[in-house]
Enzyme design. Structure first.
Site, short mmCIF file in Angstrom:
data_model
loop_
_atom_site.label_atom_id
_atom_site.label_comp_id
_atom_site.label_asym_id
_atom_site.label_seq_id
_atom_site.Cartn_x
_atom_site.Cartn_y
_atom_site.Cartn_z
N ASP A 44 0.80 -1.29 0.06
CA ASP A 44 0.07 0.19 0.15
C ASP A 44 0.91 1.07 -0.03
O ASP A 44 1.72 1.34 0.88
CB ASP A 44 -1.02 0.04 1.22
CG ASP A 44 -1.70 1.20 1.59
OD1 ASP A 44 -1.87 2.05 0.36
OD2 ASP A 44 -1.91 1.46 2.63
N ASP A 48 -4.11 3.95 2.66
CA ASP A 48 -5.55 3.52 2.74
C ASP A 48 -5.85 2.16 3.32
O ASP A 48 -6.99 1.56 3.43
CB ASP A 48 -6.23 3.90 1.50
CG ASP A 48 -6.01 2.90 0.46
OD1 ASP A 48 -5.04 2.42 0.66
OD2 ASP A 48 -6.49 3.27 -0.66
N ASP A 52 -1.73 -1.22 -4.01
CA ASP A 52 -1.92 -0.23 -5.23
C ASP A 52 -0.76 -0.49 -6.17
O ASP A 52 0.16 -1.03 -5.64
CB ASP A 52 -2.45 1.06 -4.92
CG ASP A 52 -1.27 1.58 -3.95
OD1 ASP A 52 -0.11 1.58 -4.18
OD2 ASP A 52 -1.59 2.30 -2.90
N ASP A 225 -8.73 -15.16 -17.37
CA ASP A 225 -9.59 -15.45 -16.15
C ASP A 225 -10.77 -16.59 -16.78
O ASP A 225 -11.31 -15.94 -18.10
CB ASP A 225 -10.12 -14.54 -15.30
CG ASP A 225 -11.10 -14.93 -14.33
OD1 ASP A 225 -10.41 -15.62 -13.49
OD2 ASP A 225 -12.33 -14.51 -14.26
N GLU A 284 -6.55 -19.84 -17.55
CA GLU A 284 -6.85 -20.42 -16.16
C GLU A 284 -8.18 -21.25 -16.56
O GLU A 284 -9.11 -20.80 -16.95
CB GLU A 284 -7.55 -19.28 -15.08
CG GLU A 284 -7.95 -19.93 -13.99
CD GLU A 284 -9.31 -19.25 -13.28
OE1 GLU A 284 -9.58 -19.57 -12.06
OE2 GLU A 284 -9.80 -18.51 -14.12
#
Length: 550
Positions: A44, A48, A52, A225, A284
């Site tokens: 991070d 927050d 990210d 995916d 996947e």
């Protein structure tokens, strides 16, 4: 959808150069070690409590030092985050929680400068219910052309109050949700993830454009995916039995692994090959057999497919050998490398799986399994934190869980949050250097101070240093990793032990709970546990793996 800053024009607009330490090596993926970054939980940058892109960029030196070849980033696109970003509202925008498009560009360039390739997720089976297409479809009403991009159907029964068929969501419950106007729409996952209809030409056109957008930005490939799910059986037939999520990857299903998906992947291979430098597609894909899985990596299709049979294999030497043999045979039949993986963001971490409640035993077996995996011919995937020996977090309070399957039934176990806990980097107290504040989106166990990157660095007995040493040796020894270096040959071994050789190299795995003595295969160069040898015989520790130079 339009954007003020396009990927193709981002570098020139910012005045950046395209210098890169990544070599355009033909076939680099065939023996690559690829590290999965679950962006939300990696690092991070702004305090927050959510990881990210800037956080990932700041920690790239850790991955370079670890010795991996590429980084796979989970979705960071604009999303309501109903399923950790796998519900995409805009495939060409970065969600503000993760940064912006310039941050994505900076990350790709920083990775390339360190010699790391970047693979990003693409989610083509479904969109978010906030995607402009789906919003347009809901507003347009039944039988409208815009609904043809998805699977909308009238219900069964006298008043249409029953779902169109008996399909179940992977997350539990029915795979259909009824709209206020009476239609039903298909979602193989959460209701916020409506399935796209890949028979509609606009769907294929849109995703070809999305792939080009990110390829123009400089990514080296895509993890696809649900690559097995985009095509459904004609007529959407009933299955006739429940608990369908338990059948995935074991039995044929009308919503997964249909032959029509291969036409899509062949078209994507042509697109990837049209770009300079090797760009890859990774499936996947769940299939009932190794032979069906190998179809995804035929010469004109994708480059890799995850080997979930290896991931799901129990700690048993005979079972492991069977999976290894069948996997290698299936992929060699189509001229492709095998891909090995032990954990990811959807399964219980293998430290915990192998331990069955015994933490030290689970860690010993996980360390051994890592050396086994990294010795096998082909490519290997590491899931963030496995290099630290992180266990599954099993005691999360219900109120902090985010997995959408948690409050649904008869689907996945709903406990995927336990493998997504933010990484511990340094310090003795949470959040262990995860970010500049004391926050993390999921709570970390207070006892993780000894598992941090800082605590393990320089400790020759740590799991982190074991991984670093293994990856360094994998690059140095020609008999390791590469599927083109020579065949894997099994050697006689006692029950519960695997012994195989490759050119100049041998690997032993002892899955038994007691030490075992046998003739020394050579000179030991790395072991997951201390090995005793006099040069003629060796005493293999229980639950251990050792590498040997012949």
């Amino acid at each position: 959808m339009t954007h003020e800053l396009t990927a193709a024009g981002l570098a020139s607009a910012s005045g950046k150069t395209t210098e890169s330490a990544v070599e355009d090596t033909v076939g680099w993926w065939r023996d690559a070690v690829i590290y999965q970054v679950y962006v939300r939980s990696f690092a991070d940058s702004d305090g927050d409590g959510i990881g990210d892109l800037r956080g990932v960029r700041s920690r790239l030196p850790h991955l370079a030092r670890l010795g991996v070849d590429a980084v796979w980033l989970t979705p960071f696109y604009a999303s309501p985050q109903a399923d950790g970003g796998y519900d995409v509202a805009d495939y060409r925008a970065v969600d503000p929680v993760f940064g912006d498009l310039a941050d994505a560009d900076d990350l790709v360039r920083a990775a390339h400068a360190l010699g790391l390739r970047v693979i990003v997720d693409v989610v083509p089976n479904h969109t978010s219910d906030r995607h402009p297409w789906f919003r347009e479809a809901l507003a347009a009403g039944p039988a409208s052309p815009s609904r043809a991009r998805y699977h909308f159907r009238p219900g069964r029964g006298a008043d249409g109050c029953e779902p169109p068929n008996d399909w179940e969501s992977v997350f539990g419950g029915p795979a259909w949700t009824r709209t206020p106007d009476g239609d039903w729409y298909l979602h193989l996952f959460a209701p916020q993830q409506p399935d796209l209809n890949w028979e509609h030409p606009e769907v294929a056109e849109e995703f070809a454009s999305v792939l080009r957008f990110w390829l123009d930005l400089g990514v080296d490939g895509f993890r696809i995916d649900v690559a097995h799910g985009m095509v459904k059986a004609p007529g959407l037939p009933d299955i006739g039995r429940g608990a369908q999520a338990t059948l995935i990857g074991t039995e044929p299903l009308p919503f997964f692994d249909q032959d029509g998906v291969h036409e899509i992947h062949r078209s994507w291979r042509l697109l990837l090959d049209s770009y300079e430098g090797p760009r890859i597609g990774v499936a996947e894909a769940w299939a009932p057999t190794s032979e069906r899985l190998a179809l995804y990596v035929r010469p004109d299709e994708l480059h890799q497919a995850f080997n979930f049979r290896f991931l799901n294999c129990p700690w048993d030497a005979a079972a492991m050998r069977t999976v290894i043999e069948e996997s290698l045979a299936a992929t060699s039949a189509v001229g492709a490398p095998t891909t090995w993986v032990l954990s990811n963001h959807d399964v219980v971490r293998h430290v915990t799986r192998y331990g069955n409640g015994d933490g030290p035993r689970g860690l010993a077996r996980a360390r051994a399994a890592a050396l086994l995996m990294l010795a096998l011919p082909g490519s290997a995937y590491l899931y963030q934190g496995e290099e630290l020996g992180l266990p599954e977090v099993t005691d999360l309070p219900d109120e902090v869980r985010r997995d959408p399957a948690f409050r649904r039934t008869a689907g996945q176990d709903g406990l995927r949050d336990g493998c997504r806990i933010p990484l511990p980097w340094s310090g003795l107290e949470p959040p262990f250097g995860f970010g500049p504040s004391g926050r993390s989106w999921l709570p970390q166990p207070r006892g993780w101070g000894s598992l941090t990157v800082a605590a393990q660095t320089g400790n020759p007995h740590s799991t982190l240093e074991l991984y670093r040493a293994a990856l360094e040796l994998r690059r140095a020894l020609p008999g390791l990793g590469s599927p083109d270096a020579g065949p894997l040959a099994w050697q006689p071994a006692p029950e519960g032990v695997l012994l195989f050789t490759r050119p100049g190299f041998a690997c032993t795995l002892n899955t038994r709970t007691e030490p075992l003595e046998l003739p020394s295969p050579g000179r030991p160069v790395l072991s997951s546990a201390p090995v005793e040898t006099d040069g003629r015989t060796v005493r293999l520790p229980p639950d251990s793996c050792t590498w040997w130079v012949l």
